[in-house]
Design a protein around this motif. Structure first.
Motif, PDB file in Angstrom:
ATOM      1  N   GLN A 102       0.839  -1.200   0.000  1.00 40.69           N
ATOM      2  CA  GLN A 102       0.000   0.000   0.000  1.00 40.69           C
ATOM      3  C   GLN A 102       0.876   1.252   0.000  1.00 40.69           C
ATOM      4  OE1 GLN A 102      -2.768  -0.487   3.420  1.00 40.69           O
ATOM      5  NE2 GLN A 102      -4.300  -0.007   1.867  1.00 40.69           N
ATOM      6  N   ASP A 113      -5.533   3.249  -6.933  1.00 42.94           N
ATOM      7  CA  ASP A 113      -6.116   1.923  -7.192  1.00 42.94           C
ATOM      8  C   ASP A 113      -5.215   0.819  -6.628  1.00 42.94           C
ATOM      9  OD1 ASP A 113      -8.541   2.675  -8.615  1.00 42.94           O
ATOM     10  OD2 ASP A 113      -7.226   3.299 -10.238  1.00 42.94           O
ATOM     11  N   GLY A 114      -3.915   0.957  -6.791  1.00 45.67           N
ATOM     12  CA  GLY A 114      -2.978  -0.005  -6.218  1.00 45.67           C
ATOM     13  C   GLY A 114      -3.001   0.018  -4.704  1.00 45.67           C
ATOM     14  N   LYS A 127      -5.761  -2.030  -3.125  1.00 46.75           N
ATOM     15  CA  LYS A 127      -5.684  -3.496  -3.167  1.00 46.75           C
ATOM     16  C   LYS A 127      -5.474  -4.086  -1.773  1.00 46.75           C
ATOM     17  CE  LYS A 127      -4.300  -3.881  -7.929  1.00 46.75           C
ATOM     18  NZ  LYS A 127      -3.244  -4.272  -8.873  1.00 46.75           N
ATOM     19  N   ASN A 132     -12.333  -5.863  -0.866  1.00 52.09           N
ATOM     20  CA  ASN A 132     -13.201  -5.379  -1.941  1.00 52.09           C
ATOM     21  C   ASN A 132     -14.611  -5.912  -1.690  1.00 52.09           C
ATOM     22  OD1 ASN A 132     -14.439  -4.516  -4.259  1.00 52.09           O
ATOM     23  ND2 ASN A 132     -12.773  -5.131  -5.599  1.00 52.09           N
ATOM     24  N   TYR A 190     -16.138  -0.704  -0.421  1.00 54.18           N
ATOM     25  CA  TYR A 190     -14.879  -0.509  -1.134  1.00 54.18           C
ATOM     26  C   TYR A 190     -14.981   0.660  -2.117  1.00 54.18           C
ATOM     27  CZ  TYR A 190     -10.803  -1.760  -3.969  1.00 54.18           C
ATOM     28  OH  TYR A 190      -9.607  -1.748  -4.634  1.00 54.18           O
ATOM     29  N   VAL A 215      -6.423  -8.833   4.185  1.00 51.51           N
ATOM     30  CA  VAL A 215      -7.004  -7.590   3.705  1.00 51.51           C
ATOM     31  C   VAL A 215      -7.514  -6.758   4.884  1.00 51.51           C
ATOM     32  CG1 VAL A 215      -7.644  -8.402   1.386  1.00 51.51           C
ATOM     33  CG2 VAL A 215      -9.227  -8.736   3.289  1.00 51.51           C
TER      34      VAL A 215
END
Length: 142
Positions: free
Chosen positions: A35, A45-46, A49, A53, A69, A135
């Motif tokens: 991140q 956008d990266g 991740k 989501n 998300y 996540v």
């Protein structure tokens, strides 16, 4: 005799448990490092991740609670429209706490170095292992 066997068994098991915890913490740290790298490339956008989501993702910030998300992504893009506004991000980790085999709680500090003025604050994250991947499922940043 049974006590001795139990002590030996626990002694053999402990390194395996510690290794598993260490591997999971390393995996969580890797998500946060990815991140950080994405942010510093100007890639929201990266950066996203690292988040779950899912519509149940929860982000708590200065404007209150955001669920989902897409809503979180939209808020980031609205607040940080370009690489200059994003600046350079640095995380300082204060604590990693394993809550269970599928949850970590992370506390840290974030700092943004920007031409228009630096920003900083603290965060706490609830990180969950879903489908073998770690996540962020909840983020409180202030």
């Amino acid at each position: 005799m049974r006590t001795l066997l139990l002590v030996v068994f626990i002694g053999l098991l402990t390194p395996a448990v510690l290794k598993a915890q260490s591997a999971d913490e390393k995996a969580v740290r890797a998500v946060l490092a990815q991140q950080n790298e994405a942010w510093n490339r100007g890639d929201i956008d990266g950066f996203m991740k690292g988040y779950w989501n899912n519509d149940s993702l929860m982000f708590v910030g200065k404007n209150g609670v955001t669920y989902g998300y897409k809503n979180t992504l939209d808020n980031y893009k609205k607040s940080y429209g370009n690489a200059e506004q994003m600046g350079k991000l640095t995380f300082t980790f204060i604590r990693f706490s394993r809550l269970s085999p599928e949850y970590y709680f992370v506390v840290g500090k974030w700092e943004l170095a920007r031409k228009d003025g630096d920003l900083s604050g603290h965060f706490n994250l609830l990180v969950r292992k879903i489908n073998k991947e770690w996540v962020i499922v909840a983020d409180h940043s202030s």
